[in-house]
Structures are given as structure tokens and as C-alpha cells.
Motif scaffolding. Structure first.
Motif, mmCIF file in Angstrom:
data_model
loop_
_atom_site.group_PDB
_atom_site.id
_atom_site.type_symbol
_atom_site.label_atom_id
_atom_site.label_comp_id
_atom_site.label_asym_id
_atom_site.label_seq_id
_atom_site.Cartn_x
_atom_site.Cartn_y
_atom_site.Cartn_z
ATOM 1 N N SER B 5 0.826 -1.217 0.000
ATOM 2 C CA SER B 5 0.000 0.000 0.000
ATOM 3 C C SER B 5 0.859 1.266 0.000
ATOM 4 N N LEU B 6 0.238 2.343 -0.435
ATOM 5 C CA LEU B 6 0.923 3.632 -0.488
ATOM 6 C C LEU B 6 1.218 4.104 0.937
ATOM 7 N N GLN B 7 2.444 4.558 1.150
ATOM 8 C CA GLN B 7 2.873 4.992 2.485
ATOM 9 C C GLN B 7 3.233 6.470 2.460
ATOM 10 N N LEU B 8 3.072 7.076 3.599
ATOM 11 C CA LEU B 8 3.336 8.510 3.734
ATOM 12 C C LEU B 8 4.783 8.779 4.137
ATOM 13 N N ILE B 9 5.373 9.787 3.508
ATOM 14 C CA ILE B 9 6.572 10.438 4.063
ATOM 15 C C ILE B 9 6.064 11.779 4.581
ATOM 16 N N PRO B 10 5.875 11.902 5.896
ATOM 17 C CA PRO B 10 5.278 13.144 6.406
ATOM 18 C C PRO B 10 6.142 14.355 6.062
ATOM 19 N N ALA B 11 5.508 15.471 5.864
ATOM 20 C CA ALA B 11 6.242 16.715 5.608
ATOM 21 C C ALA B 11 7.280 16.922 6.703
ATOM 22 N N ARG B 12 8.486 17.275 6.312
ATOM 23 C CA ARG B 12 9.585 17.619 7.236
ATOM 24 C C ARG B 12 10.154 16.422 7.975
ATOM 25 N N HIS B 31 3.173 16.438 -4.373
ATOM 26 C CA HIS B 31 2.762 17.810 -4.666
ATOM 27 C C HIS B 31 3.697 18.487 -5.671
ATOM 28 N N GLY B 32 4.740 17.798 -6.075
ATOM 29 C CA GLY B 32 5.515 18.237 -7.237
ATOM 30 C C GLY B 32 6.830 18.928 -6.982
ATOM 31 N N SER B 33 6.994 19.575 -5.834
ATOM 32 C CA SER B 33 8.237 20.351 -5.684
ATOM 33 C C SER B 33 8.942 20.045 -4.349
ATOM 34 N N GLN B 34 8.794 18.820 -3.897
ATOM 35 C CA GLN B 34 9.421 18.428 -2.641
ATOM 36 C C GLN B 34 10.713 17.658 -2.908
ATOM 37 N N VAL B 35 11.794 18.136 -2.326
ATOM 38 C CA VAL B 35 13.057 17.395 -2.384
ATOM 39 C C VAL B 35 13.021 16.265 -1.361
ATOM 40 N N ILE B 185 14.431 25.802 -2.171
ATOM 41 C CA ILE B 185 14.827 24.541 -2.798
ATOM 42 C C ILE B 185 13.634 23.583 -2.931
ATOM 43 N N ASN B 186 12.589 23.784 -2.080
ATOM 44 C CA ASN B 186 11.372 22.976 -2.182
ATOM 45 C C ASN B 186 10.245 23.742 -2.876
ATOM 46 N N GLY B 187 10.614 24.613 -3.801
ATOM 47 C CA GLY B 187 9.617 25.396 -4.533
ATOM 48 C C GLY B 187 9.640 26.850 -4.088
ATOM 49 N N VAL B 188 9.143 27.719 -4.956
ATOM 50 C CA VAL B 188 9.250 29.155 -4.694
ATOM 51 C C VAL B 188 8.476 29.583 -3.454
ATOM 52 N N GLY B 189 7.465 28.812 -3.063
ATOM 53 C CA GLY B 189 6.693 29.172 -1.876
ATOM 54 C C GLY B 189 7.378 28.845 -0.557
ATOM 55 N N CYS B 190 8.486 28.091 -0.628
ATOM 56 C CA CYS B 190 9.204 27.686 0.594
ATOM 57 C C CYS B 190 8.295 26.931 1.565
ATOM 58 N N VAL B 191 7.443 26.048 1.025
ATOM 59 C CA VAL B 191 6.545 25.260 1.877
ATOM 60 C C VAL B 191 6.851 23.772 1.700
ATOM 61 N N PRO B 192 7.577 23.169 2.640
ATOM 62 C CA PRO B 192 7.833 21.725 2.547
ATOM 63 C C PRO B 192 6.518 20.950 2.637
ATOM 64 N N THR B 193 6.442 19.887 1.859
ATOM 65 C CA THR B 193 5.201 19.095 1.824
ATOM 66 C C THR B 193 5.499 17.629 2.080
ATOM 67 N N GLU B 194 4.430 16.883 2.295
ATOM 68 C CA GLU B 194 4.530 15.427 2.368
ATOM 69 C C GLU B 194 4.883 14.852 0.992
ATOM 70 N N ALA B 195 5.297 13.605 0.999
ATOM 71 C CA ALA B 195 5.461 12.839 -0.240
ATOM 72 C C ALA B 195 5.005 11.416 0.090
ATOM 73 N N HIS B 196 5.098 10.519 -0.864
ATOM 74 C CA HIS B 196 4.645 9.148 -0.638
ATOM 75 C C HIS B 196 5.607 8.158 -1.260
ATOM 76 N N TYR B 197 5.496 6.915 -0.828
ATOM 77 C CA TYR B 197 6.272 5.846 -1.462
ATOM 78 C C TYR B 197 5.445 4.564 -1.441
ATOM 79 N N ARG B 198 5.833 3.661 -2.316
ATOM 80 C CA ARG B 198 5.186 2.353 -2.384
ATOM 81 C C ARG B 198 6.286 1.330 -2.654
ATOM 82 N N VAL B 199 6.230 0.219 -1.943
ATOM 83 C CA VAL B 199 7.198 -0.853 -2.150
ATOM 84 C C VAL B 199 6.578 -1.920 -3.038
#
Lengths: 203, 203
Positions: B5-12, B31-35, B185-199
Motif C-alpha cells: 500500500s501507499l505509504q506517507l513520508i510526512p512533511a519535514r 505535490h511536485g516540488s518536494q526534495v 529549494i522545495n519550490g518558490v513558496g518555501c513550503v515543505p510538503t509530504e510525499a509518498h512511497y510504495r514498495v
């Protein structure tokens, strides 16, 4: 400053140099095309070491220029490049050569290598290192193409070119005269040579 | 392959993922611009870890492309980049952010950072690491000018872009959703976001 006598970095081997804050070490590319891998460790706490990835993250440059400091993994200046008579472009991208590197190139016997030179030089001072930090590869010429492709080229330095590094803290610096003789990183003849260094003591 | 299942990488924050050889982990830039800073350690011997300087020394490229492996400090493939829907150019040059980085930027309180996210994620598995290896900075956009000058730019990826990494040995992979909100570095808004991963499990 008081100059100490000229010291040998034997061909294919490494040396450790203990510096106090403010001391300068001048590294001579005696024969002109010898790459010298360089590392620095905080003398009081060797877990703090010169880090190429932290240095690039401060300088925002691939390679240091005169006046630039080299930074530790704790983001403190550990060395500063104070002289450079070479065309510069010292490599910060490529790992030190090690036994495996030569095996992968086809060498079927033990080959001298910079990673072991580092470990041996530090062991001589009773300092263990758990891993081999990425070195500052003095005089090593790794051009970067516009698409990010790297190439491995002979040094652009000439005999007698030198760099000087000033210690920004009490530190142990290790220099390894790279024993690479299977690719022409030490010149088109693939003949590793000796180099020299001289310490200028502060105060 | 069997998809988990899809897993969360919480923001920050950071997560550790245990992979067997052949397993694939797909990392979504939701969300497209998260390192996403990424590390990999040999599960049996964490002193063997994914090394950017060894990887560059094998690939002779600043950044891996689909089909390229990432190499350990023992010069063995540890991961392979098998999918990439982004424009690529994932950074291999810059150290992970840490508490000191934010202090130097002027932050006067504790700031989340990737180095602590790595340490915490590994500690959760009982794995200590003596230092923070240079990360593979997924989606991070550090253009290199012809003179070797680096710049820090917002990611070129778009929402839903993903990369997939195949494990070449049993390994622990750590992903940190970079909490950098003081430079864009995480987008012009400087707002870090969550991302996801799946194994995707092999076999």
C-alpha cells in the motif's frame, strides 16, 4: 611565519602532517602531473573532517579558489586555500582509489591505493578512521561537460606548481601521492611520482 | 512483483524502508516540488552505504539516469534507478541539511533537518550511524554553470512525478522530506510538503 624544511611525499605513498591553527602547508607538484589526494581531520575530534559535500554547499562551486575555505562535516572552516599557482579546478567529486578500484580495472595483485595510504598515515598517529571521507583531489583534472558528464584527464599543472592550505583549527592533514598507473590521471605516461611539502609555522 | 500500500513520508520528516534484493521502491513527489534526501545502507553491514563520490566515479556523471546503479563505498551496486518521470538531474553534490545549516541561515530555534531525520529513522531500527553520508537528493535542482558555479533552484518536477529504485542487495533505505523553508529549494513558496512511497516486493 617560520619555514620548516622541505619534506617528501614518496611516490605512491601518504604522509600525515600535524598543523596548528594558522600554520600553512605548501604542497609542491614537483614533477608537474601528480595528483595529491588530501584530507583534514580536527586534531581534537577526528569525527570532524573536511567534507567535500559541505564545502560545495557553502561555496556553491565545484572546486575551491584562492581565498575559499574548505569546510568540515560540522560546517566549520578547517582549511583555507591561500595560494595556487596551478590552473586550479582541483577535483572534489571522485572517491579515493582503493584496492577494489584496481581489481575492477583488472589488476590481479595488491595495488597501492590512496584509501590505504590515508588509513596507514593516520594509524601512525594512533588515529583510527571508520571510513574514508571524500578527498580534495589536488591537481586532479575532471572536466564536467554541460550535460553533467565527467571525464578523467591528465593534470593541467606544470613542474613546481603548488598550492598552500592554511589550517583554521588544529588539524591532521593527510596527503597521498596517488598511485594510479592504470589510467592517465597522473599524466599521459601513467607514471606516479613523488611530490613535496613544506610547513610554515604561524607565530 | 506484489505492490504494497501507499505509504506517507510526512512533511519535514523521514522514514526508513527495509528492502530485499530485487524489491523496488517508488517515490512519489505528490505535490511536485518536494526534495527527498535518500540514503541506503547494507542491511547486514551498515558501514557499507550508498556513496555519491563512488557513484560519480563509476558513472562519470554528476547525476544518475534510468538504468544507472548507485554504488556503495565498497564499489558495489546498492540501488538502481529503474524509473524516472521527472526531468531528472537529481543532485549528488550537496550535504544534507542539519541543525547548524539553519543556525547559519539565521534560525534561532531548533529546525527540523534531514540529518536528524536520517539518524532518527535508523535509530528506530536500532542501527546507529557514525556520520551522515552525502545523500542522493531526489528532485533537487542544483544547476552547474560552465565555470563550476552551482545555484540552488526550485525543482523542475511536477505533481505525481516519481522515481523508482531497485535494491541490489538487502538494504535499509531512508527518505527524508526536506524541511528546508528558508531558501526555495522545495519550490518558490518555501513550503515543505509530504510525499509518498510504495514498495513493490520481488518474487
Amino acid at each position: 611565519m617560520s619555514d620548516e624544511s622541505l619534506q617528501l611525499i614518496p611516490a605512491r605513498q601518504g604522509v600525515a602532517v600535524e598543523l596548528n591553527s594558522g600554520d600553512v602547508v605548501r604542497v609542491l607538484n614537483t614533477h608537474g602531473s601528480q595528483v595529491i589526494d588530501a584530507w583534514a581531520f580536527n586534531a581534537a575530534l577526528p569525527a570532524e573532517f573536511m567534507s567535500m559535500e559541505h564545502t560545495r554547499g557553502v561555496l556553491y562551486r565545484l572546486s575551491p579558489r584562492v581565498g575559499d575555505s574548505l569546510y568540515s562535516n560540522r560546517r566549520r572552516p578547517i582549511l583555507t586555500l591561500v595560494e595556487d599557482t596551478s590552473p586550479g579546478g582541483h577535483d572534489t567529486l571522485i572517491a579515493a582509489c582503493d584496492a577494489k578500484r584496481y581489481r575492477l580495472l583488472g589488476c590481479d595483485h595488491h595495488h597501492d591505493n590512496c584509501a590505504e595510504n590515508l588509513a596507514r598515515a593516520l594509524a601512525g598517529l594512533g588515529v583510527p578512521v571508520p571510513h574514508t571521507p571524500a578527498p580534495l583531489n589536488l591537481f586532479m583534472n575532471i572536466p564536467v561537460a554541460a550535460d553533467g558528464t565527467l571525464s578523467s584527464q591528465p593534470p593541467l599543472s606544470k613542474p613546481g606548481d603548488h598550492v598552500a592550505l592554511r589550517a583554521e583549527m588544529a588539524c591532521i592533514v593527510v596527503f597521498s601521492a596517488c598511485p594510479q598507473d592504470m589510467v592517465p590521471i597522473n599524466g599521459v605516461g601513467c607514471v606516479p611520482t613523488e611530490a613535496h611539502y613544506r610547513v610554515l609555522r604561524a607565530g
